[in-house]
Design an enzyme around this catalytic site. Sequence first.
Site, PDB file in Angstrom:
ATOM      1  CD  GLU A 167      -9.534  12.249   4.437  1.00 20.25           C
ATOM      2  OE1 GLU A 167      -9.762  13.161   5.238  1.00 20.25           O
ATOM      3  OE2 GLU A 167      -9.620  11.056   4.733  1.00 20.25           O
ATOM      4  CD  GLU A 189      -6.119   7.508   6.242  1.00 17.28           C
ATOM      5  OE1 GLU A 189      -6.797   7.680   7.276  1.00 17.28           O
ATOM      6  OE2 GLU A 189      -5.460   8.392   5.701  1.00 17.28           O
TER       7      GLU A 189
END
Length: 410
Positions: free
Chosen positions: A134, A245
């Site tokens: 990220e 995720e």
Amino acid sequence: MRATEIIAGAAALLASGVSAEAYLGFNSGNTLADRSAKFKKDWVQEFTTAQNLKNAPGTFNAVRLYTNIQAYSQTSEPIEAFEAAIETNTKILLGVWASGTDTIEPEIKALQTAISTYGKKLTDLIIGASIGSEDLYRVSVTGIQNKSGVGAGPSEIVKFIGDWKKAFQGTAIANVPIGHVDTWDVWVNGTNKPVIDAVDWVGVDEYPYYENGKGNNIENSGYLFDRAFDAIGSAVGDKPVWVTETGWPYVGQTWDQAEATVKNQQFYWQEVGCRKLFGKVPTFWYNLRDSNPDNEMKFAITDNLSTTPHFDLTCPSTFKTTPKASSSGAKSTSTATGTGVSAPSSSASGSSSPEAEKSGSTSSPSSSEPVTATVPAESSVATGSATSVKGVSAAAVAGMTLLVGVFAML
């Protein structure tokens, strides 16, 4: 060629890219909920529970790590998860921390040391490596608005990927597929195409629970997930998509229309996990056990690593999320349907992650989460997705406009 044929062809290509090895696993940071370091015995317990979950739709024998470095190490000591994985025959998706640094040498050194120590026993278990997590989200407009911490731009990630390949050229893991994990809107942002071109697969973190303003009630969660997932597939072309995720909390505040309950956690497992992912896409569920004491939302599917989860993991034979409804799209207040975290009072609808939601995401160890000299623990790593169209570049908006046009033609 009709739009339906284009979408069908893209979907088939995507499926072919990931169906051969649809790994099942969980995410695992390098600290426990009390911020203490995890050691080999902690990971052995995790991996053993994961492989013996009652009524699981498959064997969860893979793990996604966030770093190669043992918590609190000052010398690039290899993470003890490696030993535990060898003992339990658990496949490893390596994680390499890439934000707030100009080098990934400590990560490389830790893995080289581990390979020197364990050799083939370790390398045979490595299924991939994610260079960064990220980082691109954190340098986006949305990430900056949400104070998600220091990230890294596409040129930096591409450089780190090159450094990694050079370091392991000619070794036993030279051909291990390389990826990068980020939020869904990062992958439809044209400015990040150099990263797509540099990786073998793209990793995506998606959390419909955090979709404020987009009809994020549990019944709509499957549709929200599908729209984001399909948009990614269209944006990255023939690159396989791994879901690194996703999950739904069983404890926590009501987030717009999303309620955190065990019943909803089971619904999401069935409608997203069973229907869309398990056995079809490499999937790393969030999470087997909670490890961030600062996040009031709890995502674990089991307590105290019991092999009896909060809910029955059995997959149903029919689902409430229908393909037709998924194609036409769920009700939404924007063209984009991201999957991230934001504070309810925030003016932006994007965010950082379930792990960083309360404490704030930082690119280096904070006072609340010291881990190593260079690598943060899971609770200070951003591990969610962004949602806001406001935080997407003009290139991304153009891409999403094109997607909306294609959906309208179906």
